[in-house]
Design a protein around this motif. Structure first.
Motif, PDB file in Angstrom:
ATOM      1  N   GLN A 340       1.076  -1.082   0.067  1.00 50.68           N
ATOM      2  CA  GLN A 340      -0.032  -0.092  -0.070  1.00 50.68           C
ATOM      3  C   GLN A 340       0.723   1.308  -0.065  1.00 50.68           C
ATOM      4  O   GLN A 340       0.769   2.140   0.735  1.00 50.68           O
ATOM      5  CB  GLN A 340      -0.897   0.109   1.182  1.00 50.68           C
ATOM      6  N   CYS A 341       1.823   1.148  -0.888  1.00 50.10           N
ATOM      7  CA  CYS A 341       2.794   2.442  -1.253  1.00 50.10           C
ATOM      8  C   CYS A 341       2.230   2.949  -2.603  1.00 50.10           C
ATOM      9  O   CYS A 341       1.905   2.330  -3.425  1.00 50.10           O
ATOM     10  CB  CYS A 341       4.183   2.142  -1.135  1.00 50.10           C
ATOM     11  N   ALA A 342       2.561   4.247  -2.621  1.00 52.86           N
ATOM     12  CA  ALA A 342       2.375   4.749  -4.113  1.00 52.86           C
ATOM     13  C   ALA A 342       3.564   5.978  -4.233  1.00 52.86           C
ATOM     14  O   ALA A 342       3.897   6.523  -3.392  1.00 52.86           O
ATOM     15  CB  ALA A 342       1.102   5.505  -4.027  1.00 52.86           C
ATOM     16  N   TRP A 343       3.819   6.258  -5.600  1.00 57.02           N
ATOM     17  CA  TRP A 343       4.731   7.175  -5.913  1.00 57.02           C
ATOM     18  C   TRP A 343       4.552   7.702  -7.303  1.00 57.02           C
ATOM     19  O   TRP A 343       3.812   6.970  -8.147  1.00 57.02           O
ATOM     20  CB  TRP A 343       6.146   6.571  -5.738  1.00 57.02           C
ATOM     21  N   GLY A 344       5.348   8.816  -7.493  1.00 62.24           N
ATOM     22  CA  GLY A 344       5.136   9.215  -8.840  1.00 62.24           C
ATOM     23  C   GLY A 344       6.315   8.958  -9.639  1.00 62.24           C
ATOM     24  O   GLY A 344       7.315   8.955  -9.492  1.00 62.24           O
ATOM     25  N   ARG A 345       5.956   8.921 -11.409  1.00 63.29           N
ATOM     26  CA  ARG A 345       6.844   8.746 -12.057  1.00 63.29           C
ATOM     27  C   ARG A 345       6.585   9.260 -13.363  1.00 63.29           C
ATOM     28  O   ARG A 345       5.415   9.681 -13.766  1.00 63.29           O
ATOM     29  CB  ARG A 345       6.911   7.265 -12.452  1.00 63.29           C
ATOM     30  N   ILE A 346       7.602  10.032 -14.104  1.00 57.99           N
ATOM     31  CA  ILE A 346       7.308  10.823 -15.242  1.00 57.99           C
ATOM     32  C   ILE A 346       8.627  10.167 -16.223  1.00 57.99           C
ATOM     33  O   ILE A 346       9.531   9.873 -15.916  1.00 57.99           O
ATOM     34  CB  ILE A 346       7.777  12.289 -15.086  1.00 57.99           C
ATOM     35  N   THR A 347       7.906   9.967 -17.372  1.00 53.50           N
ATOM     36  CA  THR A 347       8.512   9.222 -18.372  1.00 53.50           C
ATOM     37  C   THR A 347       8.597  10.095 -19.754  1.00 53.50           C
ATOM     38  O   THR A 347       7.615  10.904 -19.947  1.00 53.50           O
ATOM     39  CB  THR A 347       8.385   7.849 -18.665  1.00 53.50           C
ATOM     40  N   GLY A 348       9.583   9.768 -20.600  1.00 56.00           N
ATOM     41  CA  GLY A 348       9.414  10.432 -21.977  1.00 56.00           C
ATOM     42  C   GLY A 348       9.610  11.762 -21.860  1.00 56.00           C
ATOM     43  O   GLY A 348       9.194  12.775 -22.789  1.00 56.00           O
ATOM     44  N   GLY A 349      10.539  12.403 -20.938  1.00 55.05           N
ATOM     45  CA  GLY A 349      10.767  13.750 -20.668  1.00 55.05           C
ATOM     46  C   GLY A 349      11.976  14.384 -20.778  1.00 55.05           C
ATOM     47  O   GLY A 349      12.789  13.702 -21.727  1.00 55.05           O
ATOM     48  N   ALA A 350      12.283  15.371 -20.399  1.00 51.38           N
ATOM     49  CA  ALA A 350      13.675  16.134 -20.464  1.00 51.38           C
ATOM     50  C   ALA A 350      14.135  16.628 -19.205  1.00 51.38           C
ATOM     51  O   ALA A 350      13.387  16.753 -18.481  1.00 51.38           O
ATOM     52  CB  ALA A 350      13.750  16.922 -21.447  1.00 51.38           C
ATOM     53  N   PRO A 351      15.584  16.821 -19.089  1.00 50.26           N
ATOM     54  CA  PRO A 351      15.891  17.416 -17.799  1.00 50.26           C
ATOM     55  C   PRO A 351      15.388  18.777 -17.585  1.00 50.26           C
ATOM     56  O   PRO A 351      15.033  19.490 -18.303  1.00 50.26           O
ATOM     57  CB  PRO A 351      17.650  17.731 -18.146  1.00 50.26           C
ATOM     58  N   GLY A 352      14.703  18.804 -16.066  1.00 49.27           N
ATOM     59  CA  GLY A 352      14.112  20.012 -15.588  1.00 49.27           C
ATOM     60  C   GLY A 352      12.600  19.523 -15.443  1.00 49.27           C
ATOM     61  O   GLY A 352      11.980  20.413 -14.758  1.00 49.27           O
ATOM     62  N   ASP A 353      12.095  18.790 -15.887  1.00 50.45           N
ATOM     63  CA  ASP A 353      10.936  18.190 -15.847  1.00 50.45           C
ATOM     64  C   ASP A 353      10.537  17.628 -14.541  1.00 50.45           C
ATOM     65  O   ASP A 353      11.596  17.336 -13.857  1.00 50.45           O
ATOM     66  CB  ASP A 353      10.472  17.010 -16.696  1.00 50.45           C
ATOM     67  N   GLU A 354       9.616  18.227 -13.882  1.00 45.21           N
ATOM     68  CA  GLU A 354       9.148  17.678 -12.629  1.00 45.21           C
ATOM     69  C   GLU A 354       8.123  16.717 -12.325  1.00 45.21           C
ATOM     70  O   GLU A 354       7.343  16.563 -13.126  1.00 45.21           O
ATOM     71  CB  GLU A 354       8.842  19.362 -11.718  1.00 45.21           C
ATOM     72  N   ILE A 355       8.251  16.106 -11.148  1.00 48.33           N
ATOM     73  CA  ILE A 355       7.103  15.056 -10.849  1.00 48.33           C
ATOM     74  C   ILE A 355       7.359  15.113  -9.250  1.00 48.33           C
ATOM     75  O   ILE A 355       8.188  15.152  -8.357  1.00 48.33           O
ATOM     76  CB  ILE A 355       7.754  13.686 -11.225  1.00 48.33           C
ATOM     77  N   TRP A 356       5.995  14.790  -8.749  1.00 51.88           N
ATOM     78  CA  TRP A 356       5.641  14.955  -7.262  1.00 51.88           C
ATOM     79  C   TRP A 356       4.199  14.079  -6.996  1.00 51.88           C
ATOM     80  O   TRP A 356       3.499  13.911  -7.797  1.00 51.88           O
ATOM     81  CB  TRP A 356       5.596  16.246  -6.515  1.00 51.88           C
ATOM     82  N   VAL A 357       3.708  14.016  -5.732  1.00 55.15           N
ATOM     83  CA  VAL A 357       2.641  13.190  -5.185  1.00 55.15           C
ATOM     84  C   VAL A 357       1.808  14.250  -4.250  1.00 55.15           C
ATOM     85  O   VAL A 357       2.621  15.017  -3.660  1.00 55.15           O
ATOM     86  CB  VAL A 357       2.690  11.987  -5.010  1.00 55.15           C
ATOM     87  N   ASP A 358       0.470  14.264  -4.490  1.00 56.13           N
ATOM     88  CA  ASP A 358      -0.189  14.809  -3.553  1.00 56.13           C
ATOM     89  C   ASP A 358      -0.991  13.598  -2.711  1.00 56.13           C
ATOM     90  O   ASP A 358      -1.189  12.615  -3.084  1.00 56.13           O
ATOM     91  CB  ASP A 358      -1.253  15.849  -4.050  1.00 56.13           C
ATOM     92  N   ARG A 359      -1.125  13.892  -1.430  1.00 50.44           N
ATOM     93  CA  ARG A 359      -1.955  12.851  -0.674  1.00 50.44           C
ATOM     94  C   ARG A 359      -3.355  13.393   0.372  1.00 50.44           C
ATOM     95  O   ARG A 359      -2.743  14.320   0.754  1.00 50.44           O
ATOM     96  CB  ARG A 359      -0.755  11.994   0.376  1.00 50.44           C
ATOM     97  N   SER A 360      -4.257  12.717   0.230  1.00 46.37           N
ATOM     98  CA  SER A 360      -5.374  13.254   1.048  1.00 46.37           C
ATOM     99  C   SER A 360      -6.207  12.356   1.787  1.00 46.37           C
ATOM    100  O   SER A 360      -6.194  11.135   1.330  1.00 46.37           O
ATOM    101  CB  SER A 360      -6.417  13.561  -0.391  1.00 46.37           C
TER     102      SER A 360
END
Length: 412
Positions: A340-360
């Motif tokens: 029951q863990c979650a995380w964010g991933r970004i693919t097909g991007g370039a240096p400087g692109d950002e990724i994060w998660v929000d939790r509610s």
């Protein structure tokens, strides 16, 4: 009637409906119907009778080294069996195996086929021939049926008075029948010599059912150095009754870490929760501290599993729960059902692109923002650290560089 033939395969559990035992003797007439049987034989009958009305599953009950209701398999010769992997139940010899195990605490039958157990039972017994008739039989005797010259293909437990309980074939339910219906194919019977083990019935009717995965060892205590009581050698998923859980030794498997162990009263053994489908700490399963004769607590479980906030998402079994795109980049919320863990991933991007998660904690009305914020520093991909998602919802958000567009996945 169709039986498992040496299926040494690893089965991935589907998370589909399981079969549960229910007391059925009064409604079905399933019970020892004659006197004279041993206490163990009577107990075996009582166990089998609990499953009357439950669906047959081809290959059910054949986990290597661990008796009990297990995930059915497909018999390629029988279209009726194609839904059997959706069931955790028994075929004919699987039911007999479980009944005699629960009565004696010994896996007398093991996971062998009907043919193999008839040729070499492997336990002390008295054998009865067809020529002796049915008058010599007592409740709990294991009856074998098949075509003459081809060996037995079916097995049932005798109840007495010409009746038996059996798991017939795919598409049918475990049921009570007369032996006369199969007498033409009756080939003989075995009466096991074994004593009843009352301890196996401890906490009868208590606990909740869960499914295993992988090839766990069931141990005498909640640590990996304790004696192994049972080993699941072929990875077939078994439905086990969990009474309670406690913190024990920290165990590791395929990148997952967990220090919580569950007590299985049907085996008087412990299993690491790494091998139980579900979260690291099973929901609605009490602490073993509620059972003074067992003991132990869950203190420390929340901080000693593979799902600690801010830890690396290196556990196996992750999948993409939600995804979206932002200017050609893919933003994913990755999730692990076991921890029951979650995380964010970004693919097909370039240096400087950002990724994060929000939790509610309120379904997405309000949330803790930008957990695990990270950027692509080289290459095309990046991921956040992992965050506990038990009882919460989360989403992943990404950008096409600082100040760029922001896109978030749906909540999950």
């Amino acid at each position: 009637m169709r039986l498992l033939v040496a299926a040494l395969v690893t089965v991935v559990s589907l998370g589909l409906p399981a079969v549960s035992a229910t007391p059925a003797a009064a409604a079905t007439g399933c019970a020892p119907l004659q006197s004279g049987a041993s206490a163990a034989a009577q107990a075996a009958v009582e166990v089998a009778c609990r499953y009357v009305g439950q669906q047959y599953a081809w290959g059910g009950g054949h986990a290597q080294g661990v008796p009990g209701p297990s995930q059915g398999q497909i018999d390629r010769t029988s279209p009726e069996s194609y839904a059997d992997p959706e069931l955790w139940s028994f075929d004919c010899i699987g039911l007999v195996r479980w009944a005699w195990y629960k009565a004696t605490g010994r896996d007398l039958i093991t996971e062998r086929t009907t043919q193999a157990t008839f040729a070499a039972p492997g336990y002390a017994h008295t054998k009865f021939l067809k020529s002796q008739g049915s008058g010599v039989l007592l409740p709990g005797d294991i009856m074998y049926f098949g075509r003459e010259g081809f060996g037995p293909t079916h097995v049932a437990l005798y109840l007495g008075n010409g009746m038996m309980v059996e798991a017939p074939e795919s598409g049918m339910k475990i049921q009570v029948n007369t032996i006369s219906a199969r007498w033409e194919r009756y080939q003989g019977a075995f009466r096991p010599h074994a004593d009843v083990t009352p301890g196996v019935w401890s906490w009868d009717g208590r606990g909740s059912f869960h499914k295993t995965w992988g090839q766990p060892n069931l141990r005498q205590d909640s640590n990996t150095s304790s004696r192994i009581n049972f080993t699941n050698g072929n990875g077939i998923s078994v439905k086990v009754r969990v009474l309670c859980q406690r913190v024990g030794e920290r165990a590791t498997l395929d990148g997952m870490v967990n220090n919580v162990w569950s007590f299985l009263p049907d085996y008087h053994s412990w299993i690491s929760n790494l091998f139980v489908q579900g979260p690291a700490v099973l929901k609605d399963v009490p602490s073993c501290g509620d059972f003074p004769e067992i003991g132990g607590t869950l203190a420390g479980a929340e901080n000693n599993t593979s799902c600690g906030d801010g830890t690396e998402p290196n556990s196996a079994g992750a999948w993409t729960a939600k995804s979206t795109t932002v200017f050609g980049r893919t933003v994913e919320l990755r999730y692990n059902s076991t921890t029951q863990c979650a995380w964010g991933r970004i693919t097909g991007g370039a240096p400087g692109d950002e990724i994060w998660v929000d939790r509610s904690a309120d379904g997405g009305t309000t949330w803790s923002p930008m957990l695990g914020f990270t950027t692509i520093t080289s290459g095309n991909d990046a991921y956040t650290t992992q965050w506990n998602d038990a009882g919460l919802v989360m989403r992943a958000c990404g950008t096409n560089g600082p100040g760029g567009a922001i896109e978030c996945t749906g909540w999950f």
